[in-house]
Design an enzyme around this catalytic site. Structure first.
Site: not given
Length: 435
Positions: A151, A211, A252, A263, A324, A331
């Site tokens: 995902e 990621n 980013f 993540c 965010k 987390r």
């Protein structure tokens, strides 16, 4: 098609609801009876814009249901998705795959006819091989294929990401499984979404590599922000100047207090461990992990410095706690380290977040929570913006100045312009901007 989704966490619930909205019959399964009862009552256990309405719509149209019982759903399924948690394993930093393997064992004893078993959870390279081995050991007569389908959902924009993705990655060498996956994602053909079919191990690595690369971009621009402060430059202009290069891209490249969430911290650490175990260490990723960990604490130092080097007995208002905006996820949120260090330095903290205060109370029980941003500001010596929620971008600055003991604003997300704030009489501090 008939889909069984094992796990009703963030990935499982969003994926299940979206597949149902595509027209498939989806049953989401979880062993947590209280969670299933809540979902049946229309109560969503996570904060994600649009998810409650999407779930309600597909439940009403009888394409989406919830159960603690896996047997019937798995027996009837064309595809069974494993969407359970893979948290960082205590002690060594590897991904904990116990939930994945337990799901595989349960699935093995229940599948009938050809079934595609899809790993949706983020898992290390080679996990699909072990899932396949577990099913073969448990049920040697089973007809199945194990597929990796990672995902790429951003919290706060997950439904859009699922329905309008940049790409869909399918890892398998089984032609029949490829056809099942293409049928599941057929509604995306209208958008001409690329479906990338690779070997399973390659698919598993794509997720971690994606990621980690984004974490590298975030950490890079944060270090450039520090350099900007030292040499008198503006990190936002640097970001724009390099982001307009198509080879780099603008996403980013926003300086701030470091990355967090479910993540990036977990996946960068897991990828680092994979590299070291394979004898091919990823030194860039290792450095990113170290720099990001230090940066969160460094932001507390920035607040203390902006307040004259001493915050003992001073009241500080914190706006935003989640890692965010548009999520309640705490987390690895930078706020956790910032709050801990400020409290250790003797500050009195008042905080407000539109969605995450219930979750924040679980990890920061000594924090004083407020009813709104202006409530948090009352008689505070300074305000610190930690999360860039939209409602913080257009505060009534005259009211802010009236409520604060001193007009001191520390903006860790650069949502205001320095000259705009100073012209209005604020003592304003931001990240990586000398002007």
């Amino acid at each position: 098609m008939r889909v069984a989704m094992i796990g009703t966490g963030y990935v499982g619930l969003v994926s299940g609801a979206c597949f149902a909205d595509f027209g498939h019959q989806v049953i989401c399964i979880d062993k947590d009876a209280s969670k299933i009862d809540a979902l049946k009552d229309g109560r969503i256990p996570i904060y994600e814009p649009g998810l409650q309405d999407l779930v309600a719509k597909n439940v009403a149209e009888e394409r989406l249901s919830f159960s603690t019982e896996a047997e019937e759903a798995i027996r009837q399924a064309d595809a069974v998705f494993i969407a359970v948690g893979t948290p960082t394993r205590r002690g060594d930093g590897h991904a904990d795959l116990s939930y994945v393997y337990a799901a595989a064992e349960e699935i093995a004893g229940l599948i009938e006819g050809f079934t595609v078993v899809v790993t949706k959870s983020t898992v290390p390279v080679g996990t699909g091989d072990e899932v396949e081995a577990i099913i073969r050991r448990t049920n040697p007569e089973a007809k199945f294929a194990v597929v990796s389908n990672p995902e790429f959902l951003r919290e706060g924009a997950a439904i859009s990401d699922f329905k309008r993705p940049d790409r869909v990655v399918v890892g398998t060498e089984d032609d029949a499984a490829v056809e099942v996956m293409r049928e599941l994602y057929r509604p995306l053909y209208l958008n001409e979404t690329p479906i990338i079919v690779t070997r399973r191990r390659t698919s598993e690595l794509i997720k971690y590599a994606a990621n980690a690369f984004l974490a590298v971009k975030i950490t890079f621009i944060n270090e450039i922000a520090d350099l900007c402060e030292s040499v008198g430059a503006n990190v936002q202009e640097v970001s724009r100047g390099i982001g307009l290069d198509n080879r780099i891209g603008s996403k980013f490249l926003h300086a701030g207090p470091g990355y967090g969430g479910s993540c990036f911290p977990k996946d960068t650490l897991a990828l680092s461990k994979i590299g070291h175990d394979a004898g091919s260490p990823l030194r860039i990723v290792d450095s990113v992990i170290d720099v990001n960990t230090a940066r969160k604490k460094k932001m507390a130092d920035k607040v203390i410095a902006a307040m004259g080097g001493d915050v003992k007995g001073k009241t500080i208002a914190l706006l935003g706690l989640a890692f965010k905006p548009n999520t309640d996820d705490m987390r690895e949120a930078p706020a956790i380290d910032i709050v801990a260090k400020l409290q250790e330095a003797g500050a009195v903290l008042r905080a407000y977040d539109p969605a995450s205060m219930e979750e924040a109370a679980k990890v920061m029980p000594d924090l004083m929570f407020c009813d709104g941003p202006y409530h948090a500001l009352e008689n505070a010596d300074a305000v610190v913006i930690i999360t860039e929620w939209d409602q913080f971008r257009a505060l009534d600055l005259n009211r802010v100045k009236t409520l604060l003991k001193a007009p001191k604003v520390i903006d860790l997300r650069n949502i205001y312009k320095p000259h705009y704030m100073t012209d209005r009489g604020f003592d304003y501090t931001s990240v990586g901007r000398a002007y």
